[in-house]
Design a protein around this motif. Sequence first.
Motif, mmCIF file in Angstrom:
data_model
loop_
_atom_site.group_PDB
_atom_site.id
_atom_site.type_symbol
_atom_site.label_atom_id
_atom_site.label_comp_id
_atom_site.label_asym_id
_atom_site.label_seq_id
_atom_site.Cartn_x
_atom_site.Cartn_y
_atom_site.Cartn_z
ATOM 1 N N LEU A 494 11.687 -3.325 -0.926
ATOM 2 C CA LEU A 494 10.199 -2.793 -1.346
ATOM 3 C C LEU A 494 9.867 -3.301 -2.760
ATOM 4 C CD1 LEU A 494 10.415 0.828 0.056
ATOM 5 C CD2 LEU A 494 8.913 -1.205 0.778
ATOM 6 N N GLN A 495 10.732 -3.265 -3.723
ATOM 7 C CA GLN A 495 10.299 -3.745 -5.192
ATOM 8 C C GLN A 495 10.035 -5.320 -5.013
ATOM 9 O OE1 GLN A 495 14.161 -2.261 -6.780
ATOM 10 N NE2 GLN A 495 13.289 -0.520 -7.607
ATOM 11 N N GLU A 496 10.696 -6.125 -4.128
ATOM 12 C CA GLU A 496 10.394 -7.508 -4.219
ATOM 13 C C GLU A 496 8.847 -7.738 -3.634
ATOM 14 O OE1 GLU A 496 13.403 -9.442 -1.561
ATOM 15 O OE2 GLU A 496 15.007 -8.998 -3.133
ATOM 16 N N GLY A 497 8.610 -6.884 -2.495
ATOM 17 C CA GLY A 497 7.293 -6.986 -2.262
ATOM 18 C C GLY A 497 6.221 -6.592 -3.077
ATOM 19 N N LEU A 498 6.604 -5.429 -3.578
ATOM 20 C CA LEU A 498 5.716 -5.049 -4.907
ATOM 21 C C LEU A 498 5.305 -6.055 -5.995
ATOM 22 C CD1 LEU A 498 6.890 -1.419 -5.016
ATOM 23 C CD2 LEU A 498 4.258 -2.078 -4.311
ATOM 24 N N LYS A 499 6.363 -6.949 -6.441
ATOM 25 C CA LYS A 499 6.533 -7.969 -7.252
ATOM 26 C C LYS A 499 5.379 -9.131 -6.789
ATOM 27 C CE LYS A 499 10.665 -6.948 -9.648
ATOM 28 N NZ LYS A 499 12.073 -7.233 -9.906
ATOM 29 N N ALA A 500 5.472 -9.446 -5.487
ATOM 30 C CA ALA A 500 4.675 -10.400 -4.962
ATOM 31 C C ALA A 500 3.322 -10.390 -4.913
ATOM 32 C CB ALA A 500 5.374 -10.968 -3.418
ATOM 33 N N LEU A 501 2.735 -8.894 -4.902
ATOM 34 C CA LEU A 501 1.428 -8.765 -4.682
ATOM 35 C C LEU A 501 0.549 -9.384 -5.601
ATOM 36 C CD1 LEU A 501 1.454 -5.295 -2.846
ATOM 37 C CD2 LEU A 501 1.240 -7.584 -1.902
ATOM 38 N N PRO A 502 0.889 -9.084 -7.178
ATOM 39 C CA PRO A 502 -0.241 -9.419 -7.919
ATOM 40 C C PRO A 502 -0.627 -10.942 -7.797
ATOM 41 C CG PRO A 502 1.343 -8.100 -8.838
ATOM 42 C CD PRO A 502 1.927 -8.323 -7.612
ATOM 43 N N ALA A 525 2.986 0.426 2.171
ATOM 44 C CA ALA A 525 2.675 1.570 2.174
ATOM 45 C C ALA A 525 3.206 2.474 2.871
ATOM 46 C CB ALA A 525 0.993 1.403 2.317
ATOM 47 N N SER A 526 3.230 1.998 4.351
ATOM 48 C CA SER A 526 4.005 2.984 5.254
ATOM 49 C C SER A 526 5.206 3.292 4.912
ATOM 50 C CB SER A 526 3.927 1.981 6.651
ATOM 51 O OG SER A 526 4.549 0.693 6.750
ATOM 52 N N SER A 527 5.985 2.044 4.536
ATOM 53 C CA SER A 527 7.298 2.736 3.958
ATOM 54 C C SER A 527 7.424 3.669 2.873
ATOM 55 C CB SER A 527 7.954 1.316 3.458
ATOM 56 O OG SER A 527 8.136 0.123 4.478
ATOM 57 N N ILE A 528 6.550 3.585 1.938
ATOM 58 C CA ILE A 528 6.499 4.618 0.877
ATOM 59 C C ILE A 528 6.182 5.941 1.545
ATOM 60 C CG2 ILE A 528 5.457 5.426 -1.278
ATOM 61 C CD1 ILE A 528 7.384 2.939 -1.526
ATOM 62 N N TYR A 529 5.296 5.958 2.372
ATOM 63 C CA TYR A 529 5.043 7.348 2.954
ATOM 64 C C TYR A 529 6.238 7.977 3.827
ATOM 65 C CZ TYR A 529 0.201 7.288 1.643
ATOM 66 O OH TYR A 529 -1.029 7.349 1.029
ATOM 67 N N LEU A 530 7.013 6.815 4.562
ATOM 68 C CA LEU A 530 8.332 7.394 5.155
ATOM 69 C C LEU A 530 9.189 7.833 4.099
ATOM 70 C CD1 LEU A 530 8.519 4.658 7.853
ATOM 71 C CD2 LEU A 530 7.850 7.028 8.245
ATOM 72 N N LEU A 531 9.296 7.232 2.969
ATOM 73 C CA LEU A 531 10.060 7.569 1.869
ATOM 74 C C LEU A 531 9.897 8.850 1.409
ATOM 75 C CD1 LEU A 531 12.566 6.938 0.049
ATOM 76 C CD2 LEU A 531 11.155 5.648 -1.538
ATOM 77 N N GLU A 532 8.640 9.145 1.100
ATOM 78 C CA GLU A 532 8.088 10.508 0.551
ATOM 79 C C GLU A 532 8.492 11.574 1.564
ATOM 80 O OE1 GLU A 532 3.833 11.758 -1.634
ATOM 81 O OE2 GLU A 532 3.719 10.854 0.331
ATOM 82 N N HIS A 533 8.250 11.156 2.703
ATOM 83 C CA HIS A 533 8.548 12.270 3.747
ATOM 84 C C HIS A 533 10.142 12.552 3.851
ATOM 85 C CE1 HIS A 533 7.981 14.970 7.257
ATOM 86 N NE2 HIS A 533 8.915 14.438 7.851
#
Length: 599
Positions: A494-502, A525-533
């Motif tokens: 997930l962190q790798e994906g976030l770094k690629a977005l900018p 986004a779906s992964s983060i919501y699953l993590l939150e849950h």
Amino acid sequence: MRIEEGFQPIPFSEKNAYLEDPVLPGLLRRVLPDSVHKEIEPDLERLGSDVLEVLRPLASSASVSPPTLTQYDQWGRRIDHLQTSEGWRKIKAISQTEGIPGIFYERTYNEHSRVYGFAKILLMVGDTQEVFCPLSMTDGTARIIELLGKDALTRDVLPRLISRDPSKAFTAGQWMTERPGGSDVSLTETTAQSLGQEHPYGSKYSLTGIKWFSSATDSEVSVALARTGPASSGSRALSLFLIPLRKPLFPDPNSKTQPSPISNNIFIHRLKNKIGTHALPTAELSLQGTEGYLVSPLNQGVKSITPVLNITRVWSAITSIGHLRKCLSIATAYSRVRAVRSGSQLLQDAPIHVAQLAQINLLYRALTHLAFGVVRLLGKSECDVVTGEEGQRLRMLTPVLKAFCAEKACAGMEEAMTALGGAGYMEENGIGRAIRDGLVEKIWEGTVAVLALDLARSAQNGEVLNAFTSWALSIIETVPISLASQLDAPIKLLQEGLKALPKAYTLPLHPLAPRPALIVVGYIASSIYLLEHALWAVETAQPTSGIDVEVFKRWVLEAGLQSAQEDLERAMTSNQERLDVDKAIVFGVRSGVKKKTKL
């Protein structure tokens, strides 16, 4: 042998749509205050039974008689009589009685009203024959009137749009699409000429043009874009109007005759011959001096219609997920009764079959959590309790939600069909209709490509992208030490994906980047919501906590995020040579064009 003799297949039997849902009860328990949850859950349980016992039989009857159009009577007079099925009308009435879309504007539960209403829609939509298409536009129109409408509109029309009484309730259409361009309204041909008169609902105009796609042709009113400035100004010269489909809009209830369908100079050219949504009367319309009332500020129609688009895109996503929910429910129920291996084993005990159902279930969970994450933001926004960062996240995630859910749900429905074998291909079970109807969500309210460009416009704003990234990282940072090693691999991905977005949204924008970038955002986004849950489930010692953690891990590591990131990287590093070869692959190599093989 007589057909009654020999082996008899056991029909599957679904259980309460709400109580058996693998996502919704737990999700609502987390996101709603206890007082709200306790109050609405009995209603959702009751609805879970009604979906199977009331709505599904009506849905079957509605599909038997598609809408018909009679343009001329026996004497050659234009009448444009549109006839919908009784099942369609009953489903619409039931939906309105359930508070769709009234719940959203009664706001009994404040910002949580959106969650409550969309939970009902998720349960119902697979058995409503696309009645929710006009009801979604009714919702959007109500929001426009709430935001922009004059006092008379708020007094007269808004209560009808949100009424729970089907005998009084209105539905509304949304007329944007024209022949020159689907989602591109800059070439809109419909013109609006001021009549120099004021009406209690707004300045009166005469509209003339063609609306090529009307999916609420049996409604009472519609909002429409029309040109009030020069064609050379494109979308900057469009205004938004409210149009009564018949005049008078409020006829005398004691009159023996009702207004003619052509009383406001709106003519139905033909009904669309679609591959799905057969009960929904979609038409091509011509406006020939049609009376409309200016709702938006002059030449600010595109900006003013944005609330409709945002709302209908959320509805579209929920519709995709709702069709998937129904297909998954059928496939799961079938696995409990279908015996294989000479009748010695049920499908529910066959590991290879259960693994297939688990993959569909994983997809349904991810899409549902993503959807209700956005729904919560929408509710907060409408009740003015949204923070600045939440508002920016809503702007970014609305097109992502619609595109990602439509793209992914269809494949899940197909898998559910195959889980029934030949029985899945039969029309009676409803999976085929769900797939046909669900496919349109990949087109309505914007294709993935159109929505990817919309996302790019918002993500190029550093504050918007930072709001999304900081939110995602803030959830990741709350992972407790006890789960750190277990979740190390998915968190790193997930962190790798976030770094690629900018980089993906840095100008100049690479022409191939927007689509794979949207898919990456959808996965993150779906992964983060699953993590939150999952973190909530662990913290509150929910009995499902172990499953919730595993769902998060599998979704991140196995459902396609890594391949999506590879697609984005490939797009970002593609050069003009690849674009040229793409053209050659599609259109052939023309003489005089140098053949290129190195990519």
